[in-house]
Design a protein around this motif. Sequence first.
Motif, PDB file in Angstrom:
ATOM      1  N   LEU A 105     -39.045-116.150  79.726  1.00  7.76           N
ATOM      2  CA  LEU A 105     -38.848-114.922  78.985  1.00  7.76           C
ATOM      3  C   LEU A 105     -38.561-113.746  79.904  1.00  7.76           C
ATOM      4  O   LEU A 105     -38.582-112.599  79.493  1.00  7.76           O
ATOM      5  CB  LEU A 105     -40.049-114.632  78.096  1.00  7.76           C
ATOM      6  CG  LEU A 105     -40.362-115.747  77.096  1.00  7.76           C
ATOM      7  CD1 LEU A 105     -41.444-115.311  76.135  1.00  7.76           C
ATOM      8  CD2 LEU A 105     -39.122-116.160  76.328  1.00  7.76           C
ATOM      9  N   SER A 106     -38.295-114.024  81.172  1.00  6.68           N
ATOM     10  CA  SER A 106     -37.852-112.971  82.091  1.00  6.68           C
ATOM     11  C   SER A 106     -36.936-113.597  83.128  1.00  6.68           C
ATOM     12  O   SER A 106     -37.174-113.528  84.320  1.00  6.68           O
ATOM     13  CB  SER A 106     -39.042-112.302  82.778  1.00  6.68           C
ATOM     14  OG  SER A 106     -39.816-113.275  83.477  1.00  6.68           O
ATOM     15  N   ALA A 107     -35.880-114.287  82.649  1.00  6.05           N
ATOM     16  CA  ALA A 107     -34.978-115.023  83.533  1.00  6.05           C
ATOM     17  C   ALA A 107     -34.155-114.072  84.380  1.00  6.05           C
ATOM     18  O   ALA A 107     -33.932-112.923  84.019  1.00  6.05           O
ATOM     19  CB  ALA A 107     -34.053-115.901  82.698  1.00  6.05           C
ATOM     20  N   PRO A 108     -33.696-114.547  85.588  1.00  8.68           N
ATOM     21  CA  PRO A 108     -32.884-113.700  86.456  1.00  8.68           C
ATOM     22  C   PRO A 108     -31.513-113.449  85.853  1.00  8.68           C
ATOM     23  O   PRO A 108     -31.064-114.152  84.966  1.00  8.68           O
ATOM     24  CB  PRO A 108     -32.768-114.534  87.738  1.00  8.68           C
ATOM     25  CG  PRO A 108     -32.922-115.942  87.276  1.00  8.68           C
ATOM     26  CD  PRO A 108     -33.907-115.884  86.148  1.00  8.68           C
ATOM     27  N   TYR A 115     -32.465-118.780  72.213  1.00 11.41           N
ATOM     28  CA  TYR A 115     -32.796-118.302  73.560  1.00 11.41           C
ATOM     29  C   TYR A 115     -31.593-117.641  74.223  1.00 11.41           C
ATOM     30  O   TYR A 115     -31.734-116.660  74.960  1.00 11.41           O
ATOM     31  CB  TYR A 115     -33.311-119.442  74.432  1.00 11.41           C
ATOM     32  CG  TYR A 115     -33.703-118.980  75.815  1.00 11.41           C
ATOM     33  CD1 TYR A 115     -34.899-118.299  76.017  1.00 11.41           C
ATOM     34  CD2 TYR A 115     -32.848-119.169  76.896  1.00 11.41           C
ATOM     35  CE1 TYR A 115     -35.243-117.832  77.272  1.00 11.41           C
ATOM     36  CE2 TYR A 115     -33.186-118.709  78.162  1.00 11.41           C
ATOM     37  CZ  TYR A 115     -34.386-118.040  78.339  1.00 11.41           C
ATOM     38  OH  TYR A 115     -34.723-117.569  79.594  1.00 11.41           O
ATOM     39  N   ASP A 116     -30.402-118.169  73.977  1.00 15.18           N
ATOM     40  CA  ASP A 116     -29.194-117.517  74.495  1.00 15.18           C
ATOM     41  C   ASP A 116     -29.140-116.058  74.043  1.00 15.18           C
ATOM     42  O   ASP A 116     -28.865-115.150  74.846  1.00 15.18           O
ATOM     43  CB  ASP A 116     -27.932-118.232  73.997  1.00 15.18           C
ATOM     44  CG  ASP A 116     -27.680-119.557  74.698  1.00 15.18           C
ATOM     45  OD1 ASP A 116     -28.264-119.797  75.774  1.00 15.18           O
ATOM     46  OD2 ASP A 116     -26.891-120.359  74.151  1.00 15.18           O
ATOM     47  N   PHE A 117     -29.377-115.842  72.762  1.00 11.14           N
ATOM     48  CA  PHE A 117     -29.343-114.480  72.220  1.00 11.14           C
ATOM     49  C   PHE A 117     -30.419-113.630  72.897  1.00 11.14           C
ATOM     50  O   PHE A 117     -30.174-112.484  73.302  1.00 11.14           O
ATOM     51  CB  PHE A 117     -29.557-114.536  70.705  1.00 11.14           C
ATOM     52  CG  PHE A 117     -29.160-113.282  69.957  1.00 11.14           C
ATOM     53  CD1 PHE A 117     -28.694-112.149  70.610  1.00 11.14           C
ATOM     54  CD2 PHE A 117     -29.247-113.242  68.560  1.00 11.14           C
ATOM     55  CE1 PHE A 117     -28.322-111.002  69.904  1.00 11.14           C
ATOM     56  CE2 PHE A 117     -28.876-112.110  67.848  1.00 11.14           C
ATOM     57  CZ  PHE A 117     -28.423-110.993  68.525  1.00 11.14           C
ATOM     58  N   TYR A 118     -31.610-114.200  73.064  1.00  9.49           N
ATOM     59  CA  TYR A 118     -32.693-113.477  73.727  1.00  9.49           C
ATOM     60  C   TYR A 118     -32.297-113.114  75.159  1.00  9.49           C
ATOM     61  O   TYR A 118     -32.499-111.984  75.613  1.00  9.49           O
ATOM     62  CB  TYR A 118     -33.971-114.333  73.744  1.00  9.49           C
ATOM     63  CG  TYR A 118     -35.036-113.779  74.656  1.00  9.49           C
ATOM     64  CD1 TYR A 118     -35.885-112.766  74.226  1.00  9.49           C
ATOM     65  CD2 TYR A 118     -35.164-114.244  75.965  1.00  9.49           C
ATOM     66  CE1 TYR A 118     -36.838-112.239  75.076  1.00  9.49           C
ATOM     67  CE2 TYR A 118     -36.120-113.731  76.815  1.00  9.49           C
ATOM     68  CZ  TYR A 118     -36.952-112.727  76.371  1.00  9.49           C
ATOM     69  OH  TYR A 118     -37.897-112.199  77.221  1.00  9.49           O
ATOM     70  N   GLN A 147     -31.961-109.354  76.728  1.00  7.98           N
ATOM     71  CA  GLN A 147     -32.782-108.840  77.830  1.00  7.98           C
ATOM     72  C   GLN A 147     -31.947-108.421  79.040  1.00  7.98           C
ATOM     73  O   GLN A 147     -32.288-107.466  79.738  1.00  7.98           O
ATOM     74  CB  GLN A 147     -33.803-109.892  78.248  1.00  7.98           C
ATOM     75  CG  GLN A 147     -34.840-110.196  77.182  1.00  7.98           C
ATOM     76  CD  GLN A 147     -35.686-108.976  76.855  1.00  7.98           C
ATOM     77  OE1 GLN A 147     -36.468-108.509  77.691  1.00  7.98           O
ATOM     78  NE2 GLN A 147     -35.526-108.444  75.654  1.00  7.98           N
ATOM     79  N   HIS A 148     -30.871-109.128  79.321  1.00  8.15           N
ATOM     80  CA  HIS A 148     -30.120-108.898  80.550  1.00  8.15           C
ATOM     81  C   HIS A 148     -28.806-108.150  80.345  1.00  8.15           C
ATOM     82  O   HIS A 148     -28.222-107.672  81.325  1.00  8.15           O
ATOM     83  CB  HIS A 148     -29.854-110.223  81.252  1.00  8.15           C
ATOM     84  CG  HIS A 148     -31.100-110.895  81.721  1.00  8.15           C
ATOM     85  ND1 HIS A 148     -31.677-110.626  82.942  1.00  8.15           N
ATOM     86  CD2 HIS A 148     -31.916-111.787  81.120  1.00  8.15           C
ATOM     87  CE1 HIS A 148     -32.778-111.343  83.080  1.00  8.15           C
ATOM     88  NE2 HIS A 148     -32.945-112.058  81.975  1.00  8.15           N
ATOM     89  N   HIS A 149     -28.351-108.063  79.111  1.00  7.11           N
ATOM     90  CA  HIS A 149     -27.099-107.358  78.844  1.00  7.11           C
ATOM     91  C   HIS A 149     -27.222-106.386  77.683  1.00  7.11           C
ATOM     92  O   HIS A 149     -26.204-105.889  77.199  1.00  7.11           O
ATOM     93  CB  HIS A 149     -25.981-108.370  78.562  1.00  7.11           C
ATOM     94  CG  HIS A 149     -25.657-109.250  79.723  1.00  7.11           C
ATOM     95  ND1 HIS A 149     -24.739-108.925  80.688  1.00  7.11           N
ATOM     96  CD2 HIS A 149     -26.169-110.460  80.095  1.00  7.11           C
ATOM     97  CE1 HIS A 149     -24.671-109.880  81.598  1.00  7.11           C
ATOM     98  NE2 HIS A 149     -25.532-110.832  81.263  1.00  7.11           N
ATOM     99  N   ASP A 150     -28.461-106.128  77.241  1.00 10.32           N
ATOM    100  CA  ASP A 150     -28.709-105.196  76.145  1.00 10.32           C
ATOM    101  C   ASP A 150     -27.892-105.558  74.909  1.00 10.32           C
ATOM    102  O   ASP A 150     -27.359-104.696  74.208  1.00 10.32           O
ATOM    103  CB  ASP A 150     -28.395-103.755  76.585  1.00 10.32           C
ATOM    104  CG  ASP A 150     -28.943-102.725  75.600  1.00 10.32           C
ATOM    105  OD1 ASP A 150     -29.946-103.030  74.931  1.00 10.32           O
ATOM    106  OD2 ASP A 150     -28.356-101.632  75.505  1.00 10.32           O
TER     107      ASP A 150
END
Length: 486
Positions: A29-32, A233-236, A240-243
Motif C-alpha cells: 500500500l506504499s509501492a515505489p 490495486y492498479d487503480f489504487y 497514490q503515485h499519479h494522483d
Amino acid sequence: MLLEAVKMAAPMVRSRLLLTLFRRPGAFLSAPGTAAVRVPNQCKSGRNVLQLHQRGIFKDIFPEGGDLHRLLESGAQTLYCGFDPTADSLHVGHLLTLIGLLHFQRAGHRVLALLGEATARLGDPSGRSSEREALSAGTVQQNARGIQEGILNVFQNHRTCFCSEAEAANLGPLSILNNWSWYRDKEVVGFLDSVGRHFRMGTMLSRHSVQSRLKSPEGMSFTEFTYQIFQAYDFYYLNQHHDCRIQLGGTDQLGNMMSGHEFIHKVTGQDVYGILVPLVTSSSGDKLGKSAGNAVWLNRNKTSPFELYQYFVRQPDSNVERYLKLFTFIPLPEIESIMVNHRKDPGKRNAQKRLAAEVTKLVHGKEGLESSKRCTSALYHSSIDALEMMTDEELQVLFKEAPFSENLLEPGTTVLDLCRKANAIPGGPRGYQMITDGGIWINHIRVTKPEQVLILGQHILTNGLSLLRVGKKNYHIVKWLNLAAQ
C-alpha cells in the motif's frame, strides 16, 4: 514472483505454496514509483468533458450522485484506462475508449494509458464465456510493445491531424505505464496481507462477471477470480503515485471499477470515480473483439487502412449518425448537416464516407487515409490513375488472394507472354482462346489480341506494375523489375 505464484496456485489454491514464496511482507500500500513513457506536452473543450454525454460517449458514471462534475471543473485531473496486451494490436472495440481518453486530453486533463502486462497473464473474465488461453511472458511482452505503438500512433495522429498549433499546445499530457513494473518484485503473502484482506468474498462473488461464469459449464478458475483484485490495486497504485481519481472503461468493466472504488475508499477514505463508455457491437449485437472472431484491428499489418476504411463505409444507415458522434470529433451541428444531406441521397453513402475518412485518419494518419482512397478508387472505380499511384504492397493488400510475381521485361513481350508468366491461363490453344474470347483484363482494360506487344503506360503502369484479371474475380499482380532499362 507474484503473478507466477498465482498462476501456479490457481488450480487448487495451494496455501503452502503461497507461503513458501514469501520473502518479506511487501509494502503493497506504499509501492515505489515507476517510470512512464511520456509524450511531453501536448483542443480544449472545457474541463467538464461529461458534457459530451450528448455524443453518447460516456454511458454511465460510478458512483451515481458523486461530485465528479465538480472535481472536473476544479482543475486538471488524472484519469486512466487499462489495455491488457492479450494480442499484439488493439481493435475497433478499443477505439472508443481511446477516443474517450482523447476527449479528456483535449480538455487539458492528464491521461494515463496502462498496459496490463501483469493482468494479461491472468485474463479478465468480464464479458467472456470461457477462460482465456494462457500466454507466455515473452508473448505478453511482445504484445505490450505492439499496443504501446498503436496507442502512441493514435495520439500522435490526433495531434497532427485534428488540432491546430494552439490547440495542440493545450492538450493534456499522455503517459503510458505498465503494471508489471509494480508487480514484478512483489510477493504473494505481502499482497494478500495488505491488499487481499480488504476484499469481501460475498461482494466479489456477487459481481456479474463472476456470477455468469460460475453458472457456466466451464466454471471459473481462481486465477480469473483474482483479476478484480489486481485491477482494483492498479487503480489504487495510480491514485497514490499519479494522483489518479478517474478510471475509464467499457461497460463490461463496471464490476472491476466498483472493486477499485471500494478498495481505495476503504484504504484512503478518498472518493474515486469510474466512467463507462458503451461497447461497440456488430450488427448482430456481438461485442467486437478477437475472441468473437470479428476483430477489425488498429495495426495496419493486421487490418490495412483500406480494410478499416471499408469497414466504416459499409456501416448501415441505422449506425452512421451514432458512429459519427462516437468516433469523430466533428461538432454536433455539422453532424446534423451531414445527416440532412445524406438523407437526400442515401445511396451515395456520403455520411459513411465521412465517418470512414475521419476514423482512418485518426488510426493511420493522412497517409493511411490517402492509401485507403487509392485502393478504393482502384478496386471500385477501375481508376487507372489510382492504380499507377499504388505500391505493390498496396496492391497485395487490396487483392489479398492474388498471386504476386516479379518478372524481367523483355523486348517484344506480348499479352500472351504476360498471361503465361503470371501462370494466369492454361497452356496451349485453350489459354490463347481465353484471350481472344475477351476473358482477360489488364489494368481494368479488356484485351483480346494475344500477340499484342505490351505498351508502357497502358499494359504496364508507370509504377512498374500490371494488374491482370482473368474472368470476374481471379487477379494476378506482376511487377516488372527492369522497367527503367526499357
